[in-house]
Design a protein around this motif. Structure first.
Motif, PDB file in Angstrom:
ATOM      1  N   ALA A   1       0.845  -1.182   0.000  1.00  0.00           N
ATOM      2  CA  ALA A   1       0.000   0.000   0.000  1.00  0.00           C
ATOM      3  C   ALA A   1       0.890   1.244   0.000  1.00  0.00           C
ATOM      4  CB  ALA A   1      -0.905  -0.002   1.229  1.00  0.00           C
ATOM      5  N   GLU A   2       0.495   2.235  -0.761  1.00  0.00           N
ATOM      6  CA  GLU A   2       1.290   3.461  -0.920  1.00  0.00           C
ATOM      7  C   GLU A   2       0.349   4.585  -1.323  1.00  0.00           C
ATOM      8  OE1 GLU A   2       3.642   6.453  -1.390  1.00  0.00           O
ATOM      9  OE2 GLU A   2       4.635   4.589  -0.797  1.00  0.00           O
ATOM     10  N   PRO A   3       0.411   5.750  -0.658  1.00  0.00           N
ATOM     11  CA  PRO A   3      -0.511   6.843  -1.009  1.00  0.00           C
ATOM     12  C   PRO A   3      -0.056   7.724  -2.167  1.00  0.00           C
ATOM     13  CG  PRO A   3       0.723   7.421   0.952  1.00  0.00           C
ATOM     14  CD  PRO A   3       1.125   6.010   0.587  1.00  0.00           C
ATOM     15  N   SER A   4       1.230   7.760  -2.468  1.00  0.00           N
ATOM     16  CA  SER A   4       1.773   8.708  -3.443  1.00  0.00           C
ATOM     17  C   SER A   4       1.534   8.262  -4.886  1.00  0.00           C
ATOM     18  CB  SER A   4       3.282   8.872  -3.200  1.00  0.00           C
ATOM     19  OG  SER A   4       3.910   9.450  -4.303  1.00  0.00           O
ATOM     20  N   ASP A   5       0.957   9.143  -5.703  1.00  0.00           N
ATOM     21  CA  ASP A   5       0.764   8.866  -7.134  1.00  0.00           C
ATOM     22  C   ASP A   5       2.091   8.540  -7.815  1.00  0.00           C
ATOM     23  OD1 ASP A   5      -1.981   9.337  -7.082  1.00  0.00           O
ATOM     24  OD2 ASP A   5      -1.759  11.462  -7.535  1.00  0.00           O
ATOM     25  N   ARG A   6       3.105   9.355  -7.528  1.00  0.00           N
ATOM     26  CA  ARG A   6       4.406   9.171  -8.171  1.00  0.00           C
ATOM     27  C   ARG A   6       5.034   7.834  -7.787  1.00  0.00           C
ATOM     28  NH1 ARG A   6       9.827  10.116  -7.158  1.00  0.00           N
ATOM     29  NH2 ARG A   6       9.441  10.984  -5.098  1.00  0.00           N
ATOM     30  N   ILE A   8       3.562   5.119  -6.537  1.00  0.00           N
ATOM     31  CA  ILE A   8       2.770   4.001  -7.065  1.00  0.00           C
ATOM     32  C   ILE A   8       3.074   3.821  -8.551  1.00  0.00           C
ATOM     33  CG2 ILE A   8       0.399   3.514  -7.836  1.00  0.00           C
ATOM     34  CD1 ILE A   8       0.722   2.349  -5.185  1.00  0.00           C
ATOM     35  N   GLY A   9       3.139   4.924  -9.284  1.00  0.00           N
ATOM     36  CA  GLY A   9       3.432   4.852 -10.718  1.00  0.00           C
ATOM     37  C   GLY A   9       4.783   4.214 -10.994  1.00  0.00           C
ATOM     38  N   GLU A  10       5.807   4.637 -10.233  1.00  0.00           N
ATOM     39  CA  GLU A  10       7.137   4.060 -10.411  1.00  0.00           C
ATOM     40  C   GLU A  10       7.140   2.570 -10.064  1.00  0.00           C
ATOM     41  OE1 GLU A  10      10.270   6.182  -8.427  1.00  0.00           O
ATOM     42  OE2 GLU A  10       9.604   8.116  -9.216  1.00  0.00           O
ATOM     43  N   ALA A  11       6.475   2.212  -8.981  1.00  0.00           N
ATOM     44  CA  ALA A  11       6.440   0.802  -8.562  1.00  0.00           C
ATOM     45  C   ALA A  11       5.745  -0.061  -9.606  1.00  0.00           C
ATOM     46  CB  ALA A  11       5.731   0.683  -7.215  1.00  0.00           C
ATOM     47  N   ARG A  12       4.638   0.427 -10.134  1.00  0.00           N
ATOM     48  CA  ARG A  12       3.891  -0.353 -11.140  1.00  0.00           C
ATOM     49  C   ARG A  12       4.687  -0.496 -12.434  1.00  0.00           C
ATOM     50  NH1 ARG A  12      -1.916   2.413  -9.674  1.00  0.00           N
ATOM     51  NH2 ARG A  12      -2.475   0.927  -8.040  1.00  0.00           N
ATOM     52  N   THR A  13       5.452   0.536 -12.782  1.00  0.00           N
ATOM     53  CA  THR A  13       6.278   0.461 -13.984  1.00  0.00           C
ATOM     54  C   THR A  13       7.403  -0.555 -13.818  1.00  0.00           C
ATOM     55  OG1 THR A  13       5.784   2.756 -14.547  1.00  0.00           O
ATOM     56  CG2 THR A  13       7.756   1.791 -15.540  1.00  0.00           C
ATOM     57  N   PHE A  20      -0.124  -3.396  -6.631  1.00  0.00           N
ATOM     58  CA  PHE A  20       0.075  -2.322  -5.670  1.00  0.00           C
ATOM     59  C   PHE A  20      -1.250  -1.622  -5.404  1.00  0.00           C
ATOM     60  CE2 PHE A  20       4.244  -2.818  -7.648  1.00  0.00           C
ATOM     61  CZ  PHE A  20       5.068  -2.877  -6.537  1.00  0.00           C
ATOM     62  N   ILE A  21      -1.515  -1.326  -4.141  1.00  0.00           N
ATOM     63  CA  ILE A  21      -2.759  -0.668  -3.747  1.00  0.00           C
ATOM     64  C   ILE A  21      -2.439   0.753  -3.303  1.00  0.00           C
ATOM     65  CG2 ILE A  21      -4.740  -0.748  -2.170  1.00  0.00           C
ATOM     66  CD1 ILE A  21      -4.555  -3.170  -4.077  1.00  0.00           C
ATOM     67  N   GLN A  22      -3.122   1.719  -3.895  1.00  0.00           N
ATOM     68  CA  GLN A  22      -2.896   3.115  -3.511  1.00  0.00           C
ATOM     69  C   GLN A  22      -3.847   3.475  -2.374  1.00  0.00           C
ATOM     70  OE1 GLN A  22      -2.898   5.930  -6.708  1.00  0.00           O
ATOM     71  NE2 GLN A  22      -2.037   7.534  -5.413  1.00  0.00           N
ATOM     72  N   THR A  23      -3.267   3.610  -1.199  1.00  0.00           N
ATOM     73  CA  THR A  23      -4.042   3.953  -0.011  1.00  0.00           C
ATOM     74  C   THR A  23      -3.093   4.431   1.073  1.00  0.00           C
ATOM     75  OG1 THR A  23      -5.764   3.183   1.514  1.00  0.00           O
ATOM     76  CG2 THR A  23      -3.979   1.639   1.014  1.00  0.00           C
ATOM     77  N   LYS A  24      -3.644   4.960   2.140  1.00  0.00           N
ATOM     78  CA  LYS A  24      -2.846   5.359   3.295  1.00  0.00           C
ATOM     79  C   LYS A  24      -2.886   4.245   4.335  1.00  0.00           C
ATOM     80  CE  LYS A  24      -3.166  10.339   2.993  1.00  0.00           C
ATOM     81  NZ  LYS A  24      -3.262  11.549   3.798  1.00  0.00           N
ATOM     82  N   ALA A  25      -1.863   4.202   5.155  1.00  0.00           N
ATOM     83  CA  ALA A  25      -1.781   3.181   6.205  1.00  0.00           C
ATOM     84  C   ALA A  25      -2.974   3.276   7.157  1.00  0.00           C
ATOM     85  CB  ALA A  25      -0.481   3.332   6.980  1.00  0.00           C
ATOM     86  N   GLU A  26      -3.494   4.471   7.338  1.00  0.00           N
ATOM     87  CA  GLU A  26      -4.600   4.672   8.274  1.00  0.00           C
ATOM     88  C   GLU A  26      -5.938   4.172   7.728  1.00  0.00           C
ATOM     89  OE1 GLU A  26      -1.481   7.887   8.776  1.00  0.00           O
ATOM     90  OE2 GLU A  26      -2.523   6.969   7.096  1.00  0.00           O
ATOM     91  N   HIS A  27      -5.989   3.796   6.459  1.00  0.00           N
ATOM     92  CA  HIS A  27      -7.252   3.370   5.822  1.00  0.00           C
ATOM     93  C   HIS A  27      -7.012   2.153   4.943  1.00  0.00           C
ATOM     94  CE1 HIS A  27      -8.877   7.187   7.205  1.00  0.00           C
ATOM     95  NE2 HIS A  27      -7.844   7.782   6.645  1.00  0.00           N
ATOM     96  N   LEU A  28      -6.563   1.063   5.514  1.00  0.00           N
ATOM     97  CA  LEU A  28      -6.253  -0.132   4.729  1.00  0.00           C
ATOM     98  C   LEU A  28      -7.536  -0.842   4.288  1.00  0.00           C
ATOM     99  CD1 LEU A  28      -3.251  -1.535   6.800  1.00  0.00           C
ATOM    100  CD2 LEU A  28      -3.191  -0.159   4.700  1.00  0.00           C
ATOM    101  N   PRO A  29      -7.739  -0.994   2.988  1.00  0.00           N
ATOM    102  CA  PRO A  29      -8.990  -1.579   2.472  1.00  0.00           C
ATOM    103  C   PRO A  29      -8.919  -3.111   2.383  1.00  0.00           C
ATOM    104  CG  PRO A  29      -7.677  -0.827   0.645  1.00  0.00           C
ATOM    105  CD  PRO A  29      -6.891  -0.504   1.896  1.00  0.00           C
ATOM    106  N   PHE A  30      -8.550  -3.737   3.479  1.00  0.00           N
ATOM    107  CA  PHE A  30      -8.391  -5.185   3.494  1.00  0.00           C
ATOM    108  C   PHE A  30      -9.195  -5.790   4.643  1.00  0.00           C
ATOM    109  CE2 PHE A  30      -4.233  -3.329   2.165  1.00  0.00           C
ATOM    110  CZ  PHE A  30      -4.326  -3.634   0.810  1.00  0.00           C
ATOM    111  N   ALA A  31      -9.512  -7.053   4.501  1.00  0.00           N
ATOM    112  CA  ALA A  31     -10.251  -7.764   5.538  1.00  0.00           C
ATOM    113  C   ALA A  31      -9.383  -7.974   6.771  1.00  0.00           C
ATOM    114  CB  ALA A  31     -10.721  -9.126   4.993  1.00  0.00           C
TER     115      ALA A  31
END
Length: 199
Positions: A1-6, A8-13, A20-31
């Motif tokens: 999980a990573e909030p930064s657009d830049r 996340i973009g570099e990681a996906r490339t 990769f999931i774009q989110t903040k640690a305080e709001h993890l969208p997982f079970a």
């Protein structure tokens, strides 16, 4: 999980086969209890709330698993010879993290049962260029691309101080005096710290 657009973009490339999931640690969208472990490198001090992020992390980890983070303490930062050349920048960097005992208390407040620490000392074979990774290669700090890879120089820096400090650093490298300054800062605090938190 990573909030930064830049980021996340570099990681996906670089790694298109990883999800990769774009989110903040305080709001993890997982079970709840979805993961076997977690790790983070120099991330805690960028979170909006360490306790909220760690509480979320605790929630999504399975029982009896671990979270391992590489971080730093204020005491460690004040042991960097960079303080000689960039004192305000290093003070600003030190202010963004708690001392180890306070960080351990935050992990426990978030629900982790046991938290241990381990000192980490920079070694010569490192390929990454995080802040103190070049402690034994002072000439590297003269390179903008090295400084731009560390939030101490990009986020927490006093740019006038950095400019003046670089001039002095370059002079001290040329004269050899930098090695006397580096020797004055030798310590056994560790350059960084691992936190190992068990659920």
């Amino acid at each position: 999980a990573e909030p930064s657009d830049r980021m996340i973009g570099e990681a996906r490339t670089k790694h298109p086969h990883i999800d990769f999931i774009q989110t903040k640690a305080e709001h993890l969208p997982f079970a709840d209890a979805a993961f076997d472990g977690a790790t983070g490198t120099f991330t805690l001090h960028h979170w909006d709330s360490m306790v909220d992020g760690l509480t979320q992390l605790h929630r999504v980890l399975k029982p009896k698993t671990r979270a391992v983070f590489l971080s730093f303490t204020p005491a460690q930062v004040f042991g960097y010879w960079l303080c000689h050349y960039f004192p305000e920048t290093m003070r600003n960097s030190a202010a963004v993290v708690p001392e180890a005992e306070d960080m351990i208390a935050i992990f426990k407040q978030a629900g982790f049962k046991e938290v241990t620490t381990e000192k980490y000392f920079v070694h010569e074979e490192l390929q990454d260029h995080f802040l103190y990774s070049n402690k034994n290669r002072p000439e590297q700090y003269l390179r903008p691309e090295i400084r731009n890879g560390a939030s101490s120089f990009t986020v927490y820096a006093n740019q006038d101080e950095v400019a003046a400090g670089l001039i002095q650093l370059e002079q001290d490298i040329a004269s050899g005096e930098v090695w006397d300054i580096i020797k004055q800062y030798e310590n056994d605090l560790g350059d960084y710290i691992f936190y190992v938190a068990e659920k």
